[in-house]
Design an enzyme around this catalytic site. Structure first.
Site, short mmCIF file in Angstrom:
data_model
loop_
_atom_site.label_atom_id
_atom_site.label_comp_id
_atom_site.label_asym_id
_atom_site.label_seq_id
_atom_site.Cartn_x
_atom_site.Cartn_y
_atom_site.Cartn_z
N GLU A 108 0.71 -1.18 -0.18
CA GLU A 108 0.02 0.27 0.12
C GLU A 108 0.88 1.12 0.00
O GLU A 108 0.46 2.23 -0.58
CB GLU A 108 -0.90 0.03 1.25
CG GLU A 108 -1.71 1.33 1.25
CD GLU A 108 -2.99 1.11 1.61
OE1 GLU A 108 -3.44 0.04 1.66
OE2 GLU A 108 -3.70 2.43 1.76
N ASP A 109 1.92 1.04 0.64
CA ASP A 109 2.64 2.49 0.80
C ASP A 109 4.06 2.77 0.03
O ASP A 109 4.66 3.79 0.14
CB ASP A 109 3.31 2.57 2.35
CG ASP A 109 2.06 2.87 3.34
OD1 ASP A 109 0.74 3.14 2.80
OD2 ASP A 109 2.34 2.71 4.57
#
Ligand code: MN
Length: 491
Positions: free
Chosen positions: A79-80
């Site tokens: 996600e990051d």
């Protein structure tokens, strides 16, 4: 402050309970995540890797399967960062990639209105049914976020804490993960009910003030006496009751602290059942037990399966202390619930069907009923509130939400039993169909084969979605058939 957490201290922790596991993989996952998150920082200004590492430590403290810990170290990578799930799969295999993917699908702490919120909850229930281990990672993730909540703005703090208290903790509870539930509740308590938190904390502090010495004395004497009698003591530790559960107990006892007997409890973990009983005898020989407080949950487990011996004794100061005596297996089962099973089974094992049944049911049902915020209340009552355990006449255990009625019970057993239910015997006595059931009740439904269908008045007292739904549907079909009859030409 706590010691700085490192990958080495994580490995050391895992070594104590799972030395055979793939520790290189754990280290590799850490290095991989550390690289991927490089240059990113938490709201607290710490390097980002501190977060997945802390979540991993939380799980290692609960002796969770290292496979889950490996996935936890990687849980925020897709996600990051620019690293993809494919790369995770290439490096760590599909099992770990699937868990990370499950977490990634649940999304982060951003709040974008009620609709998105509901959508996220639905996703969570589905992910949980697919692989309950995703939920275990989510719990650890949430616990660390709660620990560092002060870095966030107040509005956000409140929302996250409230969700932890009302959704996460009850799910942990139903999965039998008492330790997880306890941590979630205590961390959230302060943010959700700040005034009550201060009040209860003061009460607890007063109750414990000056008691450390005498508690230590009791611990030492107990340990020495047990060892003298050749009992292998695996662990013996005193602890005060958790604040949130102390708060809830106080509410039940009209705030009368003298009625709370287990403010301090000493847990004694021994190696086998015979030693549990021997320990009880030895302790009673040293300290006088309080009448009526000796409970044998080993030969008679609580309906939820909990096993231990409990006794409350007077120490030399005349203060009450509860002892909880159990084996290591009983302890793991009581504290870590579903997660405990991975301790014994080889990896890849699935959960026993019974435990996951409600999770699957929840994933199914949310499609029909979780569309607006008010529906959430229904889900909470049906799945997340405290449960009662009742018995069929054959002795099968059925768990239902608190205050469920014989009609809920009947529908839980089978739709046909619900439809045709005409009366009930509770503990061999005739009772009304709207009687709230209590823990341990034996419920015997009387059916009338000729009965056409449920009574619409039942809607005013049934508690479960299943019962409500069936009764409503019956209503629809009878109305429809009634209407059809009225418009059809008479013969
Ligand atoms: Mn996270």
């Amino acid at each position: 402050m706590k010691e700085k957490q490192t990958i080495q201290s994580l490995i050391d922790k895992i070594m104590t309970y799972s030395p055979e596991s793939d520790l290189d993989m754990v280290r590799l996952a850490f290095n991989f995540a550390d690289d991927a998150h490089r240059g990113q920082f938490r709201k607290s200004k710490e390097p980002y890797i501190v977060h997945p590492l802390a979540a991993a430590h939380i799980l290692a403290d609960m002796r969770i399967d290292p496979i889950i810990i490996t996935a936890t170290l990687l849980h925020d990578v897709p996600e990051d960062t620019h690293v993809t799930l494919k790369e995770i799969e290439d490096n760590f295999g599909s099992e770990i990639k699937n868990m990370v993917e499950g977490i990634t699908k649940l999304g982060k702490l951003k709040y974008r209105g009620v609709e998105r919120y509901i959508e996220n909850l639905r996703k969570m229930f589905i992910a949980m049914a697919e692989d309950i281990r995703v939920m275990i990672i989510k719990f650890a993730d949430r616990i660390h976020n709660l620990q560092t909540l002060d870095a966030l703005p107040p509005q956000k703090r409140y929302r996250i804490a409230l969700e932890s208290l009302e959704i996460y903790a009850p799910i942990a509870n139903r999965l039998g993960m008492a330790e997880m539930k306890g941590q979630l509740e205590d961390l959230a308590f302060r943010h959700v009910y700040p005034k009550e938190y201060e009040r209860v904390k003061k009460l607890m502090d007063e109750k414990l003030r000056g008691k450390e010495k005498s508690l230590e004395g009791v611990e030492n004497i107990s340990k020495a006496e047990l060892i003298k009698s050749n009992i292998e003591v695996i662990d013996l530790k005193g602890r005060s009751k958790r604040l949130y559960s102390f708060y809830k107990k106080l509410l039940r006892k009209e705030n009368d602290i003298t009625k709370v007997y287990d403010v301090i409890a000493i847990r004694v973990i021994v190696s086998n059942i015979a030693d549990c009983y021997a320990t009880l005898g030895i302790l009673h020989n040293i300290w006088k037990p309080l009448k009526g407080r000796i409970k044998d949950y080993i030969s008679q487990p609580k309906p939820n399966g909990y096993q231990s011996l409990h006794t409350t004794v007077f120490d030399d100061q005349g203060d009450l202390i509860e002892f909880q005596i159990r084996t290591l297996e009983m302890h793991d089962e009581a504290e870590y619930g579903v997660a405990a099973h991975w301790h014994y089974d080889e990896r890849g094992s699935r959960l026993p069907a019974k435990e996951i049944l409600w999770v699957k049911e929840l994933a199914e049902i949310q499609k029909d009923i979780l569309n607006k915020l008010s529906d959430l209340e229904e889900i909470k009552v049906d799945f997340l509130q405290s449960r009662i355990f009742v018995f069929t006449p054959k002795g099968d255990v059925i768990d239902l939400p608190e205050d469920a009625t014989p009609v809920d019970f009947a529908y839980h057993i089978h739709t046909d039993i619900g439809k045709k239910c005409n009366g009930v015997r509770i503990n061999e006595k005739m009772a009304r169909l709207d009687t709230p059931l209590r823990n341990g009740d034996v419920v015997d439904i009387i059916v009338d084969k000729n009965r056409k269908g449920p009574n619409q008045d039942w809607l005013s007292f049934v508690k479960t979605h299943t019962a409500k739904n069936h009764i409503k549907n019956q209503q629809k079909s009878t109305r429809l058939t009634g209407w059809l009859k009225s418009v059809l030409p008479k013969k």
